[in-house]
Structures are given as structure tokens and as C-alpha cells.
Design a protein around this motif. Structure first.
Motif, short mmCIF file in Angstrom:
data_model
loop_
_atom_site.label_atom_id
_atom_site.label_comp_id
_atom_site.label_asym_id
_atom_site.label_seq_id
_atom_site.Cartn_x
_atom_site.Cartn_y
_atom_site.Cartn_z
N GLY A 154 0.80 -1.22 0.00
CA GLY A 154 0.00 0.00 0.00
C GLY A 154 0.83 1.27 0.00
N LEU A 155 2.07 1.18 -0.44
CA LEU A 155 2.96 2.34 -0.46
C LEU A 155 3.17 2.84 -1.89
N GLU A 156 3.42 4.13 -1.99
CA GLU A 156 3.71 4.75 -3.29
C GLU A 156 5.09 5.39 -3.22
N GLU A 157 5.94 5.08 -4.18
CA GLU A 157 7.32 5.56 -4.16
C GLU A 157 7.40 7.07 -4.32
N GLY A 158 8.30 7.69 -3.56
CA GLY A 158 8.64 9.09 -3.74
C GLY A 158 10.09 9.18 -4.19
N ASP A 159 10.76 10.25 -3.82
CA ASP A 159 12.16 10.42 -4.19
C ASP A 159 13.04 9.47 -3.37
N SER A 160 14.21 9.19 -3.91
CA SER A 160 15.20 8.41 -3.16
C SER A 160 16.59 8.88 -3.54
N THR A 161 17.53 8.71 -2.62
CA THR A 161 18.91 9.07 -2.90
C THR A 161 19.83 8.10 -2.18
N LEU A 162 20.99 7.87 -2.77
CA LEU A 162 22.00 7.00 -2.19
C LEU A 162 23.34 7.69 -2.31
N TRP A 163 24.01 7.85 -1.18
CA TRP A 163 25.34 8.45 -1.15
C TRP A 163 26.35 7.41 -0.67
N VAL A 164 27.47 7.31 -1.36
CA VAL A 164 28.59 6.50 -0.90
C VAL A 164 29.68 7.46 -0.45
N ARG A 192 27.01 9.53 -5.97
CA ARG A 192 25.65 9.79 -5.50
C ARG A 192 24.67 9.45 -6.60
N PHE A 193 23.56 8.81 -6.22
CA PHE A 193 22.54 8.41 -7.20
C PHE A 193 21.17 8.85 -6.71
N ASP A 194 20.50 9.67 -7.48
CA ASP A 194 19.19 10.21 -7.12
C ASP A 194 18.12 9.66 -8.05
N VAL A 195 16.95 9.36 -7.48
CA VAL A 195 15.78 8.96 -8.26
C VAL A 195 14.63 9.86 -7.85
N SER A 196 14.00 10.50 -8.84
CA SER A 196 12.91 11.42 -8.53
C SER A 196 11.91 11.44 -9.67
N ALA A 197 10.66 11.60 -9.33
CA ALA A 197 9.62 11.73 -10.35
C ALA A 197 9.84 12.98 -11.19
N VAL A 198 10.54 13.96 -10.66
CA VAL A 198 10.82 15.18 -11.41
C VAL A 198 11.61 14.85 -12.67
N PHE A 199 12.60 13.95 -12.55
CA PHE A 199 13.40 13.58 -13.71
C PHE A 199 12.53 12.86 -14.74
N ASP A 200 11.66 11.97 -14.27
CA ASP A 200 10.79 11.24 -15.19
C ASP A 200 9.86 12.18 -15.94
N GLU A 201 9.34 13.20 -15.23
CA GLU A 201 8.44 14.15 -15.86
C GLU A 201 9.16 14.94 -16.93
N ASP A 202 10.43 15.33 -16.66
CA ASP A 202 11.19 16.08 -17.64
C ASP A 202 11.40 15.27 -18.90
N VAL A 203 11.77 13.97 -18.72
CA VAL A 203 11.98 13.11 -19.88
C VAL A 203 10.69 12.92 -20.65
N SER A 204 9.59 12.71 -19.92
CA SER A 204 8.29 12.50 -20.57
C SER A 204 7.89 13.73 -21.36
N ASP A 205 8.11 14.92 -20.77
CA ASP A 205 7.76 16.15 -21.46
C ASP A 205 8.56 16.30 -22.75
N ASP A 206 9.87 15.95 -22.69
CA ASP A 206 10.72 16.06 -23.87
C ASP A 206 10.25 15.11 -24.96
N ILE A 207 9.88 13.86 -24.56
CA ILE A 207 9.41 12.88 -25.54
C ILE A 207 8.10 13.34 -26.18
N ASP A 208 7.17 13.84 -25.34
CA ASP A 208 5.90 14.32 -25.88
C ASP A 208 6.13 15.47 -26.84
#
Length: 234
Positions: A154-164, A192-208
Motif C-alpha cells: 500500500g505504499l507509493e514511491e517518492g524520491d530516493s537518494t543513495l550516497w557512498v 551519489r545516485f538520485d531517483v525522482s519523479a521530477v526527472f521522469d516528468e522532464d523526460v516525458s515532457d521532452d518525448i511528448d
């Protein structure tokens, strides 16, 4: 800004040379990249962003002029790496955000875990609340498993980040448990690795946008004289 506080022409020229050097280093790192997330490329990007920002500021202060380009993410980038060349230890710092999208599903999953744990007997009170259910599930499953099965819980993913981050020596047992992220030094971040819906939206907007432009060109080739130009929103 007074004339006395303005940078000299030589300082502006030196900053421009630093940008050129950073460009060469970035290109060389890209040409030698060992994989998609090569830390050398990431570090070269940050150095280029920092050099460009310094040049832009000096150029404006001296000549009231700006550069025609902007490096994305320069304001949020990490400082250049200043840790040991050969770290003896590392720390992996992870943050993952979730929204509790379906509380009833979360409760049901936690109650199933509790039923198995207590074999249908007493002791299932923890799974009666949302915060108690979260404790049950995160106590039962590894964080990576929850990440891969978050919808089941019942969870919905948000942003995530990983730092070494690099360390000189391994920490003493129990040393940082009370404040696990307090001593994170940005200058010791190896990668550092970041995952965010913001990046997905930017890519989607560019494709559209590309699809719309291709459609517009196809229509124009068909000879439709009444075709209105398509605006590309950026």
C-alpha cells in the motif's frame, strides 16, 4: 559594487581559462567512462559547474555581462571530492520516501505477518494501527524487498537518494547510531545516485514535445496550408 571591489580583467581571464580546463577534463572523463554511473564523470561535471559559476559571477561583476549557457543542477551539485584517494572504509547513506497510498492494504499485510508470527494467537495489536503496521513490515522485510514490493504494502514511491561516502577508518560499533546522517561530509561523497519523479516528468515532457513536433512536420509535408505552428513549451 565599487570599482575597488570589482574583479580585475586578469581574474576574469583566469576564470575563463579554468572553465576551458574543466571542459577538457569533463570531455576526457566522458571519453574514458567505465560505465553509466562513472564517479569520475560525475566529479568532472561538478568541477565544470563550479568553474562556470565562478566565471559567470566574475564576468558579471567586471563587465555587467552574463554567459549564454547554464549547467543543469549546478546549484545543487556536490563540492569537489576531498576525501582519501584510497579509502579504508565507506558508508552507504540511503533515503527512500513513500506515501501511504492504501492504509487498508498496509494494515492487512501487517496483520498477515503478525498472524504467522504469533500463529493466530495474542500479540497482534501492533498491526491495528498504520504506524504499528509500518513497524511490523519494516521489521519483517529488508528495505530492498519493501522497495521492490511497495505496491503490495500500500505504499507509493517518492524520491530516493543513495550516497557512498569515504572514511579513513571504519567507525566504532555503536558510534553513529543515534545520528546516522549528521556527520555526512559532502566533500567525501564518492558517488551519489538520485531517483525522482521530477526527472521522469522532464523526460516525458521532452518525448511528448518531440512527438508533437514530428507530427507537425508530417502534417506540413502533406501540404496542409492551414496548419498552425506547434509551440514547444520549455
Amino acid at each position: 559594487m565599487s570599482d575597488a571591489a570589482q574583479p580585475t580583467a586578469a581574474e576574469v581571464r583566469a576564470a575563463a581559462e579554468a572553465v576551458k580546463t574543466a571542459l577538457d577534463r569533463h570531455l576526457a572523463a566522458v571519453e574514458r567512462r567505465s560505465g553509466e554511473d562513472d564517479p569520475a564523470v560525475y566529479e568532472a561535471f561538478n568541477q565544470l559547474a563550479a568553474a562556470a559559476e565562478v566565471y559567470d559571477e566574475l564576468l558579471y561583476d567586471r563587465y555587467d555581462e552574463v554567459t549564454p549557457f547554464e549547467i543543469p543542477g549546478a546549484d545543487d551539485s556536490l563540492p569537489p571530492y576531498a576525501g582519501p584517494e584510497e579509502p579504508n572504509a565507506i558508508s552507504v547513506l540511503i533515503r527512500r520516501d513513500y506515501a501511504v497510498a492504501e492504509p487498508q492494504r498496509l494494515l492487512a499485510q501487517a496483520q498477515r505477518v503478525e498472524a504467522v508470527e504469533y500463529d493466530g494467537g495474542a500479540g497482534e495489536e501492533a498491526a491495528a494501527t498504520v504506524h504499528g503496521s509500518l513497524g511490523v513490515l519494516f521489521g519483517e522485510f529488508e528495505p530492498d524487498e519493501i522497495a521492490s514490493r511497495h505496491k503490495e504494502f500500500g505504499l507509493e514511491e517518492g524520491d530516493s537518494t543513495l550516497w557512498v561516502t569515504a572514511a579513513d577508518e571504519p567507525a566504532e560499533p555503536g558510534e553513529w547510531l543515534e545520528a546516522p546522517f549528521e556527520q555526512a561530509d559532502p566533500q567525501r561523497v564518492v558517488c551519489r545516485f538520485d531517483v525522482s519523479a521530477v526527472f521522469d516528468e522532464d523526460v516525458s515532457d521532452d518525448i511528448d514535445e518531440e512527438d508533437d513536433l514530428e507530427f507537425g512536420r508530417a502534417e506540413a509535408e502533406d501540404g496542409d496550408e492551414d496548419l498552425e505552428p506547434l509551440d514547444a513549451e520549455r
